[in-house]
Design a protein around this motif. Structure first.
Motif, PDB file in Angstrom:
ATOM      1  N   VAL A  15      -5.406 -10.387   5.101  1.00  0.00           N
ATOM      2  CA  VAL A  15      -4.837  -8.835   5.697  1.00  0.00           C
ATOM      3  C   VAL A  15      -5.228  -7.851   4.412  1.00  0.00           C
ATOM      4  O   VAL A  15      -4.853  -7.894   3.252  1.00  0.00           O
ATOM      5  CB  VAL A  15      -3.515  -8.969   6.052  1.00  0.00           C
ATOM      6  N   CYS A  16      -6.198  -6.830   4.969  1.00  0.00           N
ATOM      7  CA  CYS A  16      -6.278  -5.994   3.921  1.00  0.00           C
ATOM      8  C   CYS A  16      -5.666  -4.336   4.559  1.00  0.00           C
ATOM      9  O   CYS A  16      -5.959  -4.105   5.768  1.00  0.00           O
ATOM     10  CB  CYS A  16      -7.866  -5.422   3.944  1.00  0.00           C
ATOM     11  N   GLY A  17      -4.818  -3.855   3.949  1.00  0.00           N
ATOM     12  CA  GLY A  17      -4.209  -2.785   4.560  1.00  0.00           C
ATOM     13  C   GLY A  17      -4.445  -1.451   3.549  1.00  0.00           C
ATOM     14  O   GLY A  17      -4.586  -1.391   2.349  1.00  0.00           O
ATOM     15  N   THR A  18      -4.831  -0.369   4.541  1.00  0.00           N
ATOM     16  CA  THR A  18      -5.285   1.054   3.674  1.00  0.00           C
ATOM     17  C   THR A  18      -4.343   1.959   4.341  1.00  0.00           C
ATOM     18  O   THR A  18      -3.997   2.249   5.259  1.00  0.00           O
ATOM     19  CB  THR A  18      -6.750   1.272   4.370  1.00  0.00           C
ATOM     20  N   ALA A  19      -3.688   2.498   3.247  1.00  0.00           N
ATOM     21  CA  ALA A  19      -2.533   3.671   3.558  1.00  0.00           C
ATOM     22  C   ALA A  19      -3.366   4.882   3.092  1.00  0.00           C
ATOM     23  O   ALA A  19      -3.847   5.271   2.214  1.00  0.00           O
ATOM     24  CB  ALA A  19      -1.386   3.461   2.885  1.00  0.00           C
ATOM     25  N   ILE A  20      -2.760   5.999   3.961  1.00  0.00           N
ATOM     26  CA  ILE A  20      -3.149   7.203   3.756  1.00  0.00           C
ATOM     27  C   ILE A  20      -1.974   8.022   3.682  1.00  0.00           C
ATOM     28  O   ILE A  20      -0.964   7.976   4.453  1.00  0.00           O
ATOM     29  CB  ILE A  20      -4.135   7.950   5.004  1.00  0.00           C
ATOM     30  N   GLY A  21      -1.948   9.073   2.831  1.00  0.00           N
ATOM     31  CA  GLY A  21      -0.976   9.979   2.420  1.00  0.00           C
ATOM     32  C   GLY A  21      -1.198  11.428   2.136  1.00  0.00           C
ATOM     33  O   GLY A  21      -2.331  11.590   1.756  1.00  0.00           O
ATOM     34  N   ILE A  22      -0.289  12.282   1.751  1.00  0.00           N
ATOM     35  CA  ILE A  22      -0.555  13.402   1.503  1.00  0.00           C
ATOM     36  C   ILE A  22       0.637  14.162   0.469  1.00  0.00           C
ATOM     37  O   ILE A  22       1.701  13.725   0.484  1.00  0.00           O
ATOM     38  CB  ILE A  22      -0.651  14.510   2.597  1.00  0.00           C
ATOM     39  N   VAL A  23       0.134  14.931  -0.342  1.00  0.00           N
ATOM     40  CA  VAL A  23       0.973  15.484  -1.265  1.00  0.00           C
ATOM     41  C   VAL A  23       0.518  16.739  -1.960  1.00  0.00           C
ATOM     42  O   VAL A  23      -0.753  17.004  -1.926  1.00  0.00           O
ATOM     43  CB  VAL A  23       1.086  14.512  -2.715  1.00  0.00           C
ATOM     44  N   LYS A  24       1.341  17.773  -2.085  1.00  0.00           N
ATOM     45  CA  LYS A  24       1.050  19.047  -2.831  1.00  0.00           C
ATOM     46  C   LYS A  24       0.381  18.721  -4.097  1.00  0.00           C
ATOM     47  O   LYS A  24       0.942  17.865  -4.807  1.00  0.00           O
ATOM     48  CB  LYS A  24       2.039  20.060  -2.871  1.00  0.00           C
ATOM     49  N   LYS A  25      -0.696  19.361  -4.344  1.00  0.00           N
ATOM     50  CA  LYS A  25      -1.269  19.371  -5.845  1.00  0.00           C
ATOM     51  C   LYS A  25      -0.298  19.561  -6.733  1.00  0.00           C
ATOM     52  O   LYS A  25      -0.259  18.823  -7.854  1.00  0.00           O
ATOM     53  CB  LYS A  25      -2.615  20.262  -6.010  1.00  0.00           C
ATOM     54  N   GLU A  26       0.741  20.478  -6.713  1.00  0.00           N
ATOM     55  CA  GLU A  26       1.528  20.946  -7.832  1.00  0.00           C
ATOM     56  C   GLU A  26       2.661  19.677  -8.125  1.00  0.00           C
ATOM     57  O   GLU A  26       3.412  19.612  -8.874  1.00  0.00           O
ATOM     58  CB  GLU A  26       2.429  21.960  -7.267  1.00  0.00           C
ATOM     59  N   HIS A  27       2.912  18.879  -7.100  1.00  0.00           N
ATOM     60  CA  HIS A  27       3.763  17.649  -6.750  1.00  0.00           C
ATOM     61  C   HIS A  27       3.233  16.182  -7.323  1.00  0.00           C
ATOM     62  O   HIS A  27       3.876  15.612  -7.387  1.00  0.00           O
ATOM     63  CB  HIS A  27       4.459  17.447  -5.606  1.00  0.00           C
ATOM     64  N   SER A  65       0.788  -1.264  -0.032  1.00  0.00           N
ATOM     65  CA  SER A  65       0.119  -0.127  -0.134  1.00  0.00           C
ATOM     66  C   SER A  65       0.743   1.421  -0.016  1.00  0.00           C
ATOM     67  O   SER A  65       0.635   2.331  -0.600  1.00  0.00           O
ATOM     68  CB  SER A  65      -0.708  -0.109   1.139  1.00  0.00           C
ATOM     69  N   LEU A  66       1.988   1.227   0.776  1.00  0.00           N
ATOM     70  CA  LEU A  66       2.902   2.264   0.714  1.00  0.00           C
ATOM     71  C   LEU A  66       3.436   2.655  -0.672  1.00  0.00           C
ATOM     72  O   LEU A  66       3.805   3.826  -0.917  1.00  0.00           O
ATOM     73  CB  LEU A  66       4.026   2.076   1.858  1.00  0.00           C
ATOM     74  N   SER A  67       3.636   1.622  -1.329  1.00  0.00           N
ATOM     75  CA  SER A  67       4.207   1.688  -2.716  1.00  0.00           C
ATOM     76  C   SER A  67       3.202   2.478  -3.544  1.00  0.00           C
ATOM     77  O   SER A  67       3.810   3.223  -4.520  1.00  0.00           O
ATOM     78  CB  SER A  67       4.429   0.384  -3.551  1.00  0.00           C
ATOM     79  N   ASP A  68       2.011   2.480  -3.510  1.00  0.00           N
ATOM     80  CA  ASP A  68       0.772   3.200  -4.181  1.00  0.00           C
ATOM     81  C   ASP A  68       1.208   4.749  -3.733  1.00  0.00           C
ATOM     82  O   ASP A  68       1.040   5.676  -4.766  1.00  0.00           O
ATOM     83  CB  ASP A  68      -0.437   2.675  -4.034  1.00  0.00           C
ATOM     84  N   ILE A  69       1.230   4.829  -2.719  1.00  0.00           N
ATOM     85  CA  ILE A  69       1.388   6.401  -1.945  1.00  0.00           C
ATOM     86  C   ILE A  69       2.806   7.063  -2.636  1.00  0.00           C
ATOM     87  O   ILE A  69       2.812   7.809  -3.310  1.00  0.00           O
ATOM     88  CB  ILE A  69       1.591   6.383  -0.617  1.00  0.00           C
ATOM     89  N   ALA A  70       3.826   6.034  -2.603  1.00  0.00           N
ATOM     90  CA  ALA A  70       5.132   6.593  -3.484  1.00  0.00           C
ATOM     91  C   ALA A  70       4.798   6.783  -4.999  1.00  0.00           C
ATOM     92  O   ALA A  70       5.517   7.795  -5.327  1.00  0.00           O
ATOM     93  CB  ALA A  70       6.171   5.281  -3.303  1.00  0.00           C
ATOM     94  N   ALA A  71       4.140   6.184  -5.428  1.00  0.00           N
ATOM     95  CA  ALA A  71       4.047   6.337  -6.817  1.00  0.00           C
ATOM     96  C   ALA A  71       3.183   7.737  -7.440  1.00  0.00           C
ATOM     97  O   ALA A  71       3.263   8.105  -8.378  1.00  0.00           O
ATOM     98  CB  ALA A  71       3.020   5.060  -7.772  1.00  0.00           C
ATOM     99  N   LYS A  72       2.665   8.123  -6.253  1.00  0.00           N
ATOM    100  CA  LYS A  72       1.959   9.509  -6.366  1.00  0.00           C
ATOM    101  C   LYS A  72       2.768  10.689  -6.041  1.00  0.00           C
ATOM    102  O   LYS A  72       2.402  11.817  -6.030  1.00  0.00           O
ATOM    103  CB  LYS A  72       0.545   9.512  -5.953  1.00  0.00           C
ATOM    104  N   GLY A  73       3.942  10.270  -5.384  1.00  0.00           N
ATOM    105  CA  GLY A  73       4.710  11.357  -4.670  1.00  0.00           C
ATOM    106  C   GLY A  73       4.232  11.660  -3.424  1.00  0.00           C
ATOM    107  O   GLY A  73       5.051  12.828  -2.811  1.00  0.00           O
ATOM    108  N   GLY A  74       3.403  10.768  -2.643  1.00  0.00           N
ATOM    109  CA  GLY A  74       3.014  11.210  -1.287  1.00  0.00           C
ATOM    110  C   GLY A  74       3.943  10.848  -0.179  1.00  0.00           C
ATOM    111  O   GLY A  74       4.819   9.935  -0.198  1.00  0.00           O
TER     112      GLY A  74
END
Length: 329
Positions: A131-143, A71-80
């Motif tokens: 096991v179901c994991g849900t990750a939450i992240g944040i990224v600036k819109k410009e990034h 799940s963290l890999s998905d956050i990483a792919a968006k720059g989060g």
């Protein structure tokens, strides 16, 4: 029609069509992106089960680590930047408590390694370990780095080396004990979180996703959101960074090292496109994280995914891991 007839991604499209007005919020990206001031709150979820992901050779700690890492890999792919992970466990009633404790410890270790924590979850009785994991992240819109955005003549790039997880899968499934050390890349993936943030801040990336499903399969997925399928990708065989692990096992199976790099899932590297004039900016951003950037080809305008070998261009088949079609990981 059954799920095995259409595969995971077609099934998801069918579900989205039934969401009504809510479907307008679905972009097909790695994460949901919820506007929040000048940022996006990123939300992604991924489920693993005993049958599809949890090999008998995995330790409980590795199961926990894996459930968070993907799940963290998905956050990483968006720059989060990760903000937290919630986990839901389903297990048979005869499961040993120690197994659950070790699994939770592995999940916590993974989260802490990437600057976040397990912040909640749920547990229920279930016939099969799930096991179901849900990750939450944040990224600036410009990034924010979406899947859509690639343009003709952008450069096609990846982080790291490819084929490690495929080599690990072969080592485990073949039962060759002296190759078991290769399984770590398969069971304990390392999401490119800091690398994703660095790339996002560089402003060089035009599109991005992770490589959980393999290079070839991921490229075919990346065609659809870009210019309504008119954008394509050309990979130069000689440029693909084949891992030493993939080379080690190529003489012991039917696949070459390149086959593992192109068609095996589970590497969790980043696949992205960059503007030519911003390549060195992107390279420097990754170098600051101790990661190599490899240009493996270019974006084309023909909607095809192809492989360039000795000057000859051939179609790259859409092979890789897809639920309901592929065998267990």
């Amino acid at each position: 029609m059954k799920l095995e007839d259409i595969g995971e991604r077609a099934a998801i499209r069918a579900i989205v069509e039934k969401l009504g007005d809510a479907s307008a919020h679905y972009t097909g990206d790695d994460c949901a992106a919820i506007p929040c001031g000048d940022s996006y709150i990123l939300v992604t979820t991924d489920m693993i089960t005993r049958k599809t992901h949890i090999a008998p050779e995995m330790t409980p700690r590795q199961v926990g680590w894996f459930s968070v890492a993907i799940s963290l890999s998905d956050i990483a792919a968006k720059g989060g930047r990760p903000m937290g992970v919630v986990l839901a466990f389903g297990a048979p009633r005869d499961t040993e408590l120690r197994y659950i404790e070790d699994m939770a410890a592995g999940a916590a270790d993974c989260a802490a390694s990437y600057g976040t924590a397990i912040i909640g979850g749920d547990m229920k009785e279930n016939p099969e370990l799930t096991v179901c994991g849900t990750a939450i992240g944040i990224v600036k819109k410009e990034h924010f780095m979406p899947r859509a955005g690639a343009s003709e003549d952008n450069l096609l790039c990846v982080t790291g080396e490819l084929g490690k997880a495929g080599a690990g899968h072969y080592a485990v499934s073949s039962g060759l004990k002296f190759l078991r050390e290769l399984s770590k890349a398969l069971f304990e993936p390392a999401p490119r979180v800091k690398e994703g943030m660095a790339l996002a801040e560089s402003g060089a990336v035009t599109s991005c996703m992770d490589l959980s499903d393999g290079l070839a399969n991921s490229l075919h997925q990346l065609v659809e959101p870009n210019a309504n399928g008119k954008v394509g990708f050309e990979v130069e065989e000689r440029l693909v960074p084949v891992s030493k692990e993939a080379v080690i096992v190529e003489d012991r199976g039917k696949k070459t090292g390149l086959d593992y790099a192109l068609y095996s899932g589970g590497d969790y590297e980043l696949l992205f496109t960059v503007k030519k004039e911003r390549l060195e900016k992107a390279r420097g951003a990754l170098k600051s994280c101790g990661c190599e950037l490899t240009v493996i080809g270019k974006v084309t305008g023909d909607g095809a995914v192809s492989l360039l070998r000795d000057g000859k261009r051939t179609a790259m088949p859409n092979e890789g891991y897809e639920h309901f079609r592929s065998g267990a990981a």
